[in-house]
Design a protein around this motif. Structure first.
Motif, short mmCIF file in Angstrom:
data_model
loop_
_atom_site.label_atom_id
_atom_site.label_comp_id
_atom_site.label_asym_id
_atom_site.label_seq_id
_atom_site.Cartn_x
_atom_site.Cartn_y
_atom_site.Cartn_z
N THR A 106 34.88 77.58 33.28
CA THR A 106 36.19 77.71 32.62
C THR A 106 36.08 77.71 31.11
OG1 THR A 106 36.47 75.31 32.58
CG2 THR A 106 37.31 76.46 34.52
N ILE A 164 36.36 75.09 29.59
CA ILE A 164 37.27 73.98 29.24
C ILE A 164 36.74 72.71 29.89
CG2 ILE A 164 39.66 73.20 29.26
CD1 ILE A 164 40.46 76.08 30.10
N GLU A 215 40.07 67.84 29.75
CA GLU A 215 41.19 68.45 29.04
C GLU A 215 42.22 69.02 30.01
OE1 GLU A 215 39.64 70.32 24.94
OE2 GLU A 215 38.46 70.99 26.66
N VAL A 216 41.73 69.66 31.08
CA VAL A 216 42.66 70.20 32.07
C VAL A 216 43.44 69.07 32.73
CG1 VAL A 216 42.91 71.59 34.17
CG2 VAL A 216 41.10 72.15 32.53
N GLY A 259 46.04 67.43 30.47
CA GLY A 259 47.20 68.29 30.29
C GLY A 259 48.13 68.21 31.49
N VAL A 260 47.56 68.24 32.68
CA VAL A 260 48.39 68.21 33.88
C VAL A 260 49.04 66.83 34.05
CG1 VAL A 260 48.33 68.34 36.40
CG2 VAL A 260 47.09 70.03 35.02
N GLU A 294 49.90 64.77 31.75
CA GLU A 294 51.03 64.65 30.81
C GLU A 294 52.28 65.35 31.35
OE1 GLU A 294 49.28 66.23 27.28
OE2 GLU A 294 47.87 64.56 27.14
N HIS A 295 52.07 66.41 32.10
CA HIS A 295 53.23 67.17 32.59
C HIS A 295 53.82 66.60 33.86
CE1 HIS A 295 54.10 70.74 30.13
NE2 HIS A 295 52.97 70.37 29.57
N ILE A 296 52.97 66.20 34.81
CA ILE A 296 53.56 65.78 36.08
C ILE A 296 53.65 64.26 36.19
CG2 ILE A 296 52.66 67.89 37.17
CD1 ILE A 296 50.79 66.13 38.84
N LEU A 352 41.01 80.06 33.56
CA LEU A 352 41.51 79.04 34.47
C LEU A 352 42.25 79.70 35.62
CD1 LEU A 352 41.82 75.82 34.46
CD2 LEU A 352 44.19 76.31 33.86
N GLU A 359 53.29 74.51 34.82
CA GLU A 359 53.00 73.16 34.34
C GLU A 359 51.52 72.98 34.02
OE1 GLU A 359 56.03 70.09 36.35
OE2 GLU A 359 54.96 71.28 37.85
N VAL A 360 50.68 73.54 34.90
CA VAL A 360 49.23 73.44 34.64
C VAL A 360 48.88 74.19 33.37
CG1 VAL A 360 46.93 73.88 35.55
CG2 VAL A 360 48.77 73.27 37.13
N GLU A 363 50.79 75.16 30.84
CA GLU A 363 51.32 74.52 29.63
C GLU A 363 50.44 73.35 29.19
OE1 GLU A 363 55.46 73.33 29.72
OE2 GLU A 363 56.05 75.26 30.60
N GLY A 364 50.06 72.53 30.17
CA GLY A 364 49.24 71.36 29.83
C GLY A 364 47.92 71.77 29.20
N VAL A 365 47.31 72.79 29.75
CA VAL A 365 46.02 73.24 29.21
C VAL A 365 46.20 73.87 27.84
CG1 VAL A 365 44.11 74.85 29.57
CG2 VAL A 365 44.97 73.47 31.48
N GLU A 408 48.44 73.22 25.62
CA GLU A 408 48.65 72.17 24.62
C GLU A 408 47.33 71.54 24.19
OE1 GLU A 408 51.41 69.71 26.66
OE2 GLU A 408 52.98 71.24 26.58
N HIS A 409 46.38 71.48 25.13
CA HIS A 409 45.12 70.83 24.80
C HIS A 409 44.13 71.72 24.09
CE1 HIS A 409 44.91 66.67 26.26
NE2 HIS A 409 46.05 67.02 26.84
N ILE A 410 44.01 72.97 24.54
CA ILE A 410 42.96 73.80 23.93
C ILE A 410 43.53 74.75 22.88
CG2 ILE A 410 41.64 73.67 26.10
CD1 ILE A 410 42.08 76.68 26.43
#
Lengths: 306, 306, 306, 306
Positions: free
Chosen positions: C148, C150, C154-155, C158-159, C161-163, D140, D154-155, D157-159, D161-163
């Protein structure tokens, strides 16, 4: 007389006719059975199917997560296998998984082979102390002509000559004429497989004449060719709007796309065909595993297999 | 005399000996070739390999992303196939992919079959206007005994009797004695495959005697059995510390784990074995595709295949 | 203090020590459990593991076809999940399948995700009439850095924080120091995953500090690095034959191959690793499915999933 | 205004209209291009597509083994990516593979990710001496709601925001209204992905508004829903045979099967969909690999990737 892999469809189209017996019953709620017996040449001509017994197990909810429906089909199918095979179950059974492992809608046969409990090598190489309930089962997925360059029938004949089974059971993905049959119908016949049946192209029959042993053919419709639907609709349009030129040309445009160069390879199939194949393969393999072995439950076979 | 699938290892262990000729050369930077010829029974006894020619193509960087190394191996291998096969290339060639598609380190044979350009059916069913450069190639992955219940040799014999090829080329994953050979060595021999070779268990030979036609055997070491390494280390320990009881029991403890009940199934293999199998299969299939067809480049064959 | 993913191995190596409690019991024949509690910093220093509870379920016959052993492990694991998670099970649970789907020995995490009963979207989008026994479960296989680009962390951050889950359960294939642990041991810890653990490279921790919610880490050793075994044997050789130059150089030769450029990627793993991963994934997914939902049997969950 | 994923279909249906510019040209024999620009709200209302540029590359022989056609599409697509992305290519690019890896016709996005050359981690962790032609690419495949329980958006967006990428390129399998478009059309738009587009269900948009960075959406029609075809035919029947009750009921019977409970999941798709996905994924990945890196040929990227 319509052209179809399913004897039941042919018999339904023909109506009540000499030389053909049809019997329908409900096995349990949601699972019904249709038995078509082609008695003689008159019957053969009437529905275009060889003399023999064709049983269709129908369950509109097959492989949709209802465990009781699926089990009902497994048991019904196991019964038919036992009835049709009879004494032949006491010898070596060769399960042949027709079709192409790499083409999902055509991969039912190989997928069943992956789930069949194979025991012939135990009888051959470690017979001492073997569980006497175990059948003598072998399984082969010979591939398809386009992948091997070899007619399926040539591979199967060669193997049959060497291992001399008392019974062959051939499994295949079928193309149906009718969307309603896709994923809802299991057909088993004691007549073997005719050339050109199934999704792939077979040029040789797999039957008692070619192999010298009884051949059960077991199939499930998983696709309808788009061109078939187009033809059916076209025929209806022709019949119903004989003089309405505009209507016919409007249909024509839509339908052409379903049978043109592109459309020749187009199929109608469930979106989740990967899962459908895997679920139906398990149902059929379960039926084989409890009919080819004696007095064993599905669970007992599964424990053995791991 | 050590036991190994690789004639070269056996010859190296034996040193200079009567009845065996060894020739080494470098084909290009990073790719070398070793040719072991077992001339007579004396040679057979000396290295425990049947009379015949065994060529080993070695490239420490094989299948590691260096396109020139991989191509060098492809061309070298294609040359050996042409030399060993000779006139037999003018008839039907049957490529046999030994091993188990479901066990990654044992899946090289079936993976090669998936990438071979199969043409026999075109010659059979659509010969008019066929490109004259095309060979007459068929391919079969017969599965393994534990999956089919049928000895691989029985399936292959049956098919050979039916399609009557002039040449069989059998591909197999090999177990090596030495980690250095894993993924770095391609062996091709004109002697066929002996019983018990390869990663799976074969009980029957695939060779000219059993099949009636020449059999090339092509293999790549992809694993070393952990138990083999343990034995080698144990032997060294025995030899070198004959009187040091403590040392020996310390080794014993570590090594036991490598050959106990669990360890019997343990292999040493590249972590990325999935990718290694796929890359090596492509290299071998490319070599087959340019040697079994005439005057065609790898690219030309690939275009044909799609 | 030896370096290992398994707290139990570290504790065994350390012996009885301050700051660490060890409890062993047999759950049923063939299944034992070891609980290591690291109480404080003294314990952390002693065994090199973070403060927390590490439970190891051991079954030498795990995933070898004994259904009772496998079920015993499933129930034992489900109990530990319930104990460690406590109230957090009432919120959203995020199952994270670490590792690389394309590298068989590293694919346990994604394979578990494929078998977990995911329900969060039902709560979100179709909450009316939902079965009140169902947990609120989501599952993500974020891939690995090399695929990836990434960092896994980090993945997941991010998730999360959202869910906003109340609990994360991370599943991973582990590398063990010891062949005996491969395929026989399931470890679960309430400490999350440390950087560099597992078969792949993780550079960021997945734990309460980085994610803000409790993180259970669940892993099964599926490989030993060949280089690790070589180091262990080398150390033994050094210790036991300090003055025997010949012995040491003999070992050296064999062992070098296990940790040279090629050997760096070499692993020791079960030959049937494809099947091992699939069986172990099912055992772990069953444990998750009966602990993340309430009062449901394995069969009930399976019916729901289809 | 018809409902379709393809702007070109919508524009064709609308004819010449204010607020929408349409440009067609032939790129090379067998490959044509259509560029639809929605200029303003008037155009948006007219064809039901957001303001932006929609380019469709059409090749009836796409992915059918003609290497020149496929390369032509690759280069044409790479050009559009470069044009639409502009300066954003100098930053981090996140390729998002939408869809379900386990459902073949919906697996194009994940399959593209598997073939994209990912380099972000090299820039992050090993930047010294990096080839300056390399882009900064991450990829991804977030899975689908039914598998993860998490909205794709949601996935992502989270990624994001991070990368913090400068560009997102989302790849998706599309459902088309027209069989002719299946496998023959690649659409790329600078507007991102609307909720509900693609084969799976997306509830959130992936666009500049939701992600804060430009989003290119790249899709290929791989299925037509059977129900869609049925509706079209039904509509034609209604229009053309308003008073012919018999004709209408005959059509009704055939068409009902295409949109009933079973038919709701039925798709029309190429029989060899497994191969189509794999071929189209390679074409798209090639286009990404030569546009996201600078001055590199397809072959150079492939050598790097191994």
């Amino acid at each position: 007389m319509i052209r179809t892999d399913l004897a039941m469809e042919a018999a339904q189209a023909a109506g009540q006719i000499a030389g053909v017996e049809v019997m329908n019953d409900e096995i349990r709620p949601g699972v019904s059975r249709s038995r078509v017996t082609v008695l003689n040449e008159e019957g053969e001509r009437a529905i275009g199917k060889k003399k023999g017994v064709y049983v269709t197990i129908e369950a509109p909810q097959l492989a949709q997560g209802d465990a009781e429906i699926d089990e009902g089909c497994t048991f019904a199918l196991a019964n038919e296998i036992r009835n049709m095979a009879g004494e032949a179950l006491n010898g070596v059974v060769l399960v042949v998984g027709l079709g192409n492992r790499m083409v999902t809608p055509d991969s039912l046969g190989p997928a069943v082979c992956d789930n069949v409990f194979v025991t012939r090598h135990i009888h051959e190489y470690a017979p001492e102390g073997i569980d006497r309930r175990l059948g003598n089962v072998s399984a082969l997925a010979p591939g398809v002509l386009g992948i091997t360059g070899i007619e399926t029938g040539e591979v199967v004949e060669g193997v049959v000559e060497h291992i001399k089974p008392s019974l062959v059971i051939a499994i295949d993905s079928l193309a149906s004429r009718s969307l309603e049959r896709v994923r809802t119908t299991i057909q088993i016949a004691d007549t073997g497989i005719a050339p050109g049946a199934g999704i792939g192209n077979k040029r040789k029959a797999l039957d008692k004449e070619t192999l010298g042993v009884p051949v059960l053919a077991l199939g499930v419709p998983l696709v309808v060719y788009a061109a078939t639907i187009a033809q059916d609709l076209m025929q209806t349009a022709m019949d119903k709007t004989p003089s309405d030129v505009n209507a016919r040309s409007s249909f024509q445009r839509i339908l052409d796309a379903m049978q043109d160069v592109q459309g020749a390879d187009m199929i109608v199939t469930p979106k989740e065909i990967d899962k459908v194949v895997s679920d139906v393969a398990r149902i059929i393999a379960d039926a084989l595993n409890i009919s080819l072995n004696k007095d064993m439950t599905i669970e007992e076979v599964r424990r053995y297999m791991h």
